[in-house]
Motif scaffolding. Sequence first.
Motif, PDB file in Angstrom:
ATOM      1  N   TYR A  19       0.847  -1.195   0.000  1.00  0.00           N
ATOM      2  CA  TYR A  19       0.000   0.000   0.000  1.00  0.00           C
ATOM      3  C   TYR A  19       0.880   1.242   0.000  1.00  0.00           C
ATOM      4  O   TYR A  19       1.505   1.573   0.995  1.00  0.00           O
ATOM      5  CB  TYR A  19      -0.910   0.015   1.234  1.00  0.00           C
ATOM      6  CG  TYR A  19      -1.826  -1.166   1.320  1.00  0.00           C
ATOM      7  CD1 TYR A  19      -2.923  -1.278   0.467  1.00  0.00           C
ATOM      8  CD2 TYR A  19      -1.590  -2.169   2.244  1.00  0.00           C
ATOM      9  CE1 TYR A  19      -3.755  -2.367   0.543  1.00  0.00           C
ATOM     10  CE2 TYR A  19      -2.434  -3.265   2.321  1.00  0.00           C
ATOM     11  CZ  TYR A  19      -3.508  -3.353   1.469  1.00  0.00           C
ATOM     12  OH  TYR A  19      -4.335  -4.431   1.535  1.00  0.00           O
ATOM     13  N   THR A  21      -0.232   4.490  -0.598  1.00  0.00           N
ATOM     14  CA  THR A  21      -1.209   5.568  -0.715  1.00  0.00           C
ATOM     15  C   THR A  21      -1.209   6.399   0.550  1.00  0.00           C
ATOM     16  O   THR A  21      -0.675   5.995   1.576  1.00  0.00           O
ATOM     17  CB  THR A  21      -2.623   5.008  -0.943  1.00  0.00           C
ATOM     18  OG1 THR A  21      -2.958   4.163   0.156  1.00  0.00           O
ATOM     19  CG2 THR A  21      -2.716   4.235  -2.234  1.00  0.00           C
ATOM     20  N   PHE A  22      -1.857   7.539   0.477  1.00  0.00           N
ATOM     21  CA  PHE A  22      -1.991   8.426   1.630  1.00  0.00           C
ATOM     22  C   PHE A  22      -3.386   8.230   2.194  1.00  0.00           C
ATOM     23  O   PHE A  22      -4.380   8.657   1.614  1.00  0.00           O
ATOM     24  CB  PHE A  22      -1.771   9.875   1.184  1.00  0.00           C
ATOM     25  CG  PHE A  22      -1.770  10.844   2.320  1.00  0.00           C
ATOM     26  CD1 PHE A  22      -0.672  10.977   3.134  1.00  0.00           C
ATOM     27  CD2 PHE A  22      -2.870  11.641   2.568  1.00  0.00           C
ATOM     28  CE1 PHE A  22      -0.669  11.873   4.177  1.00  0.00           C
ATOM     29  CE2 PHE A  22      -2.882  12.537   3.608  1.00  0.00           C
ATOM     30  CZ  PHE A  22      -1.776  12.657   4.415  1.00  0.00           C
ATOM     31  N   ASP A  23      -3.471   7.540   3.328  1.00  0.00           N
ATOM     32  CA  ASP A  23      -4.772   7.271   3.958  1.00  0.00           C
ATOM     33  C   ASP A  23      -4.662   7.581   5.447  1.00  0.00           C
ATOM     34  O   ASP A  23      -4.012   6.847   6.205  1.00  0.00           O
ATOM     35  CB  ASP A  23      -5.159   5.809   3.720  1.00  0.00           C
ATOM     36  CG  ASP A  23      -6.584   5.502   4.125  1.00  0.00           C
ATOM     37  OD1 ASP A  23      -7.311   6.448   4.479  1.00  0.00           O
ATOM     38  OD2 ASP A  23      -6.954   4.317   4.069  1.00  0.00           O
ATOM     39  N   ILE A  24      -5.324   8.680   5.855  1.00  0.00           N
ATOM     40  CA  ILE A  24      -5.230   9.108   7.256  1.00  0.00           C
ATOM     41  C   ILE A  24      -5.974   8.142   8.169  1.00  0.00           C
ATOM     42  O   ILE A  24      -5.532   7.863   9.282  1.00  0.00           O
ATOM     43  CB  ILE A  24      -5.787  10.539   7.407  1.00  0.00           C
ATOM     44  CG1 ILE A  24      -4.902  11.505   6.626  1.00  0.00           C
ATOM     45  CG2 ILE A  24      -5.844  10.961   8.873  1.00  0.00           C
ATOM     46  CD1 ILE A  24      -5.398  12.929   6.628  1.00  0.00           C
ATOM     47  N   GLU A  25      -7.103   7.597   7.735  1.00  0.00           N
ATOM     48  CA  GLU A  25      -7.906   6.703   8.573  1.00  0.00           C
ATOM     49  C   GLU A  25      -7.136   5.434   8.934  1.00  0.00           C
ATOM     50  O   GLU A  25      -7.205   4.951  10.062  1.00  0.00           O
ATOM     51  CB  GLU A  25      -9.209   6.346   7.865  1.00  0.00           C
ATOM     52  CG  GLU A  25     -10.168   7.511   7.749  1.00  0.00           C
ATOM     53  CD  GLU A  25     -11.415   7.125   6.986  1.00  0.00           C
ATOM     54  OE1 GLU A  25     -11.624   5.915   6.719  1.00  0.00           O
ATOM     55  OE2 GLU A  25     -12.193   8.037   6.671  1.00  0.00           O
ATOM     56  N   LYS A  26      -6.428   4.878   7.995  1.00  0.00           N
ATOM     57  CA  LYS A  26      -5.651   3.655   8.255  1.00  0.00           C
ATOM     58  C   LYS A  26      -4.261   3.966   8.793  1.00  0.00           C
ATOM     59  O   LYS A  26      -3.574   3.070   9.260  1.00  0.00           O
ATOM     60  CB  LYS A  26      -5.532   2.830   6.966  1.00  0.00           C
ATOM     61  CG  LYS A  26      -6.838   2.246   6.501  1.00  0.00           C
ATOM     62  CD  LYS A  26      -6.609   1.396   5.269  1.00  0.00           C
ATOM     63  CE  LYS A  26      -7.898   0.792   4.774  1.00  0.00           C
ATOM     64  NZ  LYS A  26      -7.710  -0.020   3.561  1.00  0.00           N
ATOM     65  N   THR A  31       4.016   7.487   0.882  1.00  0.00           N
ATOM     66  CA  THR A  31       4.064   8.027  -0.465  1.00  0.00           C
ATOM     67  C   THR A  31       5.472   8.543  -0.706  1.00  0.00           C
ATOM     68  O   THR A  31       6.235   8.790   0.228  1.00  0.00           O
ATOM     69  CB  THR A  31       3.049   9.170  -0.658  1.00  0.00           C
ATOM     70  OG1 THR A  31       3.355  10.197   0.254  1.00  0.00           O
ATOM     71  CG2 THR A  31       1.627   8.674  -0.431  1.00  0.00           C
TER      72      THR A  31
END
Length: 113
Positions: A19, A21-26, A31
């Motif tokens: 992964y 990606t930029f995902d704040i929740e997870k 990146t």
Amino acid sequence: MTLTLTVLVVGFGLSRVEYQTFDIEKGIFNTLPIRLCILATVCITQAWMMWRFINFQLRRWREFRAEQASRRKITGVMATRGRVIRREPGHHENGLIKSENGASPRARKTKSP
């Protein structure tokens, strides 16, 4: 060592993660721009610490040299001035006053018969 480990982990290790990606929740911030910022921060911190260390060592070296130079000047002055020898009247040899022409400063003991 810190810089090498950071480059290996952040530069190569995280680039192969599934992964990216930029995902704040997870909580995924893997990146390319973020990894480059982390590497730049570590490099700048290491360079700053090395700069401080080099300046500290140079300051100690200069102070040590100045101290040694002042010590050399003091010992050089002492050596050129020479020692002052104080002598009492009379001739001294090995710390004892040597009598001249049989005149001794001490009274002679008489021998018992």
